[in-house]
Design a protein around this motif. Sequence first.
Motif, mmCIF file in Angstrom:
data_model
loop_
_atom_site.group_PDB
_atom_site.id
_atom_site.type_symbol
_atom_site.label_atom_id
_atom_site.label_comp_id
_atom_site.label_asym_id
_atom_site.label_seq_id
_atom_site.Cartn_x
_atom_site.Cartn_y
_atom_site.Cartn_z
ATOM 1 N N SER A 55 -48.425 -47.761 -66.787
ATOM 2 C CA SER A 55 -48.118 -47.386 -65.547
ATOM 3 C C SER A 55 -47.693 -45.830 -65.490
ATOM 4 C CB SER A 55 -47.058 -48.288 -64.768
ATOM 5 O OG SER A 55 -45.888 -48.133 -65.351
ATOM 6 N N CYS A 56 -47.661 -45.176 -64.625
ATOM 7 C CA CYS A 56 -46.958 -44.129 -64.468
ATOM 8 C C CYS A 56 -45.589 -44.073 -64.847
ATOM 9 C CB CYS A 56 -47.095 -43.150 -63.252
ATOM 10 S SG CYS A 56 -46.405 -41.628 -63.108
ATOM 11 N N THR A 57 -44.929 -45.188 -64.284
ATOM 12 C CA THR A 57 -43.458 -45.550 -64.762
ATOM 13 C C THR A 57 -43.282 -45.442 -65.919
ATOM 14 O OG1 THR A 57 -43.274 -46.709 -62.680
ATOM 15 C CG2 THR A 57 -41.623 -47.229 -64.096
ATOM 16 N N THR A 81 -38.709 -38.735 -53.389
ATOM 17 C CA THR A 81 -39.902 -39.208 -54.132
ATOM 18 C C THR A 81 -39.770 -40.738 -54.589
ATOM 19 O OG1 THR A 81 -40.784 -38.817 -56.507
ATOM 20 C CG2 THR A 81 -38.218 -39.041 -56.460
ATOM 21 N N PHE A 82 -40.629 -41.073 -55.299
ATOM 22 C CA PHE A 82 -40.591 -42.483 -55.731
ATOM 23 C C PHE A 82 -39.503 -42.952 -56.544
ATOM 24 C CE2 PHE A 82 -42.883 -46.453 -57.741
ATOM 25 C CZ PHE A 82 -42.571 -47.060 -56.615
ATOM 26 N N SER A 84 -39.397 -44.576 -59.038
ATOM 27 C CA SER A 84 -39.707 -44.280 -60.595
ATOM 28 C C SER A 84 -39.202 -43.152 -61.183
ATOM 29 C CB SER A 84 -41.175 -44.793 -60.982
ATOM 30 O OG SER A 84 -41.511 -46.048 -60.749
ATOM 31 N N THR A 85 -39.464 -41.994 -60.407
ATOM 32 C CA THR A 85 -39.085 -40.612 -60.931
ATOM 33 C C THR A 85 -37.565 -40.726 -61.471
ATOM 34 O OG1 THR A 85 -40.545 -40.021 -59.154
ATOM 35 C CG2 THR A 85 -39.283 -38.241 -60.486
ATOM 36 N N VAL A 127 -42.343 -33.069 -58.620
ATOM 37 C CA VAL A 127 -43.101 -34.256 -58.281
ATOM 38 C C VAL A 127 -44.071 -33.323 -57.195
ATOM 39 C CG1 VAL A 127 -43.127 -36.188 -56.982
ATOM 40 C CG2 VAL A 127 -41.389 -35.842 -58.104
ATOM 41 N N ASP A 153 -44.205 -35.093 -62.683
ATOM 42 C CA ASP A 153 -44.462 -36.371 -62.127
ATOM 43 C C ASP A 153 -45.609 -36.111 -61.458
ATOM 44 O OD1 ASP A 153 -45.031 -38.666 -60.531
ATOM 45 O OD2 ASP A 153 -42.996 -39.187 -59.964
ATOM 46 N N ALA A 155 -48.065 -38.304 -60.591
ATOM 47 C CA ALA A 155 -48.508 -39.526 -60.309
ATOM 48 C C ALA A 155 -49.806 -39.487 -59.401
ATOM 49 C CB ALA A 155 -47.721 -40.421 -59.465
ATOM 50 N N GLN A 156 -49.819 -38.537 -58.550
ATOM 51 C CA GLN A 156 -50.687 -38.536 -57.285
ATOM 52 C C GLN A 156 -51.659 -37.435 -57.484
ATOM 53 O OE1 GLN A 156 -48.175 -37.995 -53.722
ATOM 54 N NE2 GLN A 156 -46.770 -39.660 -54.134
ATOM 55 N N SER A 177 -50.405 -41.530 -62.556
ATOM 56 C CA SER A 177 -50.442 -43.239 -61.939
ATOM 57 C C SER A 177 -52.112 -43.329 -61.781
ATOM 58 C CB SER A 177 -49.673 -43.279 -60.944
ATOM 59 O OG SER A 177 -49.989 -44.790 -60.633
ATOM 60 N N HIS A 179 -52.541 -46.474 -60.370
ATOM 61 C CA HIS A 179 -52.192 -47.717 -59.426
ATOM 62 C C HIS A 179 -53.053 -47.642 -58.400
ATOM 63 C CE1 HIS A 179 -49.921 -49.724 -56.337
ATOM 64 N NE2 HIS A 179 -49.443 -50.546 -57.315
ATOM 65 N N LYS A 182 -53.623 -45.012 -55.952
ATOM 66 C CA LYS A 182 -53.815 -43.819 -56.121
ATOM 67 C C LYS A 182 -55.351 -43.414 -56.213
ATOM 68 C CE LYS A 182 -49.483 -42.930 -57.155
ATOM 69 N NZ LYS A 182 -48.352 -43.881 -56.810
ATOM 70 N N GLY A 190 -51.570 -48.970 -63.951
ATOM 71 C CA GLY A 190 -51.990 -48.134 -65.079
ATOM 72 C C GLY A 190 -51.273 -46.676 -65.006
ATOM 73 N N TYR A 320 -41.285 -42.038 -48.409
ATOM 74 C CA TYR A 320 -39.909 -42.269 -48.954
ATOM 75 C C TYR A 320 -38.884 -41.981 -47.904
ATOM 76 C CZ TYR A 320 -43.391 -41.078 -52.817
ATOM 77 O OH TYR A 320 -44.239 -41.004 -53.552
#
Length: 388
Positions: A55-57, A81-82, A84-85, A127, A153, A155-156, A177, A179, A182, A190, A320
Amino acid sequence: MIDFTKVTLVGNEERYVLQAMKEKSLAGDGYYTKQCENAISNLLNTEAPTLLTPSCTAALEMAAVLINISEGDEVIMPSYTFVSTANAFILHGAKVVFVDIEADTMNIDAKKIEQAITEKTKAIVPVHYAGVSCAMDEIMTLAQKYSLYVIEDSAQALMSSYKSTPVGTRGHLAAFSFHSTKNYTSGGEGGCLVINDQSFIERAHILREKGTNRRNFIQGTVDKYTWVDKGSSFLMSEIQAAFLLGQLEKAHEINRDRNKSWDLYSDELKKLAPQVEIPSYKNNIKHNAHMFHIKVENKEIRASLINYLKSKNIQSVFHYVPLHSSPAGMRYSTFIGQDIYTTIESERIVRLPLWFGISSSEQRYVVEQIKSFFEKNSHNCFHRQSNK
Ligand SMILES: *Cc1c(COP(=O)(O)O)cnc(C)c1O
């Protein structure tokens, strides 16, 4: 019902997954993993190695370990942010330090970072919200001045760029990410870690192989494989990598389609100003149309708009709630400087349905319903004062 998001499927995912099963080579770091890692490095136009992660996490957690985050370190990031960051660093004892965002990009305001830097600061974590790049020149300059690490980050943000440089290639490390929400997915969960600072490469491989030098053993550079450092399991299964390869092959097609849909919303909804504010970015930003959001006057109007759209079978969502106002945020973080935009701007956002393959008629229906909401409610919507 027009869903807010739908999983991308482009064709070869099933074939590659079945192929991986047939080959009975399912554990991580096999053929499909290598193919994906090469594909990502190509998309990023970089020689830097990419490691697929669960995952990105997980990729962010790897980054925290690689830069040796320990008790008392401070890490600067946006509160918008999410989780996980922040979690990735808090897990290793860091204190999270939030600074305000810019209203237009919803990204960390690079101009407000310096005031938050102390002797304990170890890293900045920009992010790239909505796949829109942060001001990376300013951030990298600050990082250099104070010897800080930059963990992006991203992720997106796969397929986004900043001043023609792909996002995720500037910071020491960058996490993406895959996920299912995404733009590109490895079948649900992932991610990957891009290692732009070469000094982390060796340890990153050891870290994800449970702290062993298994990779050197496989390459034949050592004759037995043994426990050499801290580690964990940060590999993606080959089944997931096979799925992901199907998507990465079509990365440009997916990106074009999403951008076309993004532009349609943008062109149509700008006609609804000033009740509806649409995103606008500087010319040096090329984004991947990860999401389309509008801003309305305030959170009351937002709530009624979301409800109204729901009654018209359209799923729209907010995003968020700033982390500094959450229970864990209050325990593990501080906000430095004034919260001028983070809370207020986050309360105005409505994200609209956008996915690979959304039809223009579906989008036009969404636009029509937003228009009709504001026609019906025009008497109780005050025109927003410009805050610029
Ligand atoms: C999705 C997302 C994550 C987490 O990604 P996972 O792959 O689900 O772990 C982290 N940060 C941001 C900004 C995200 O959008």
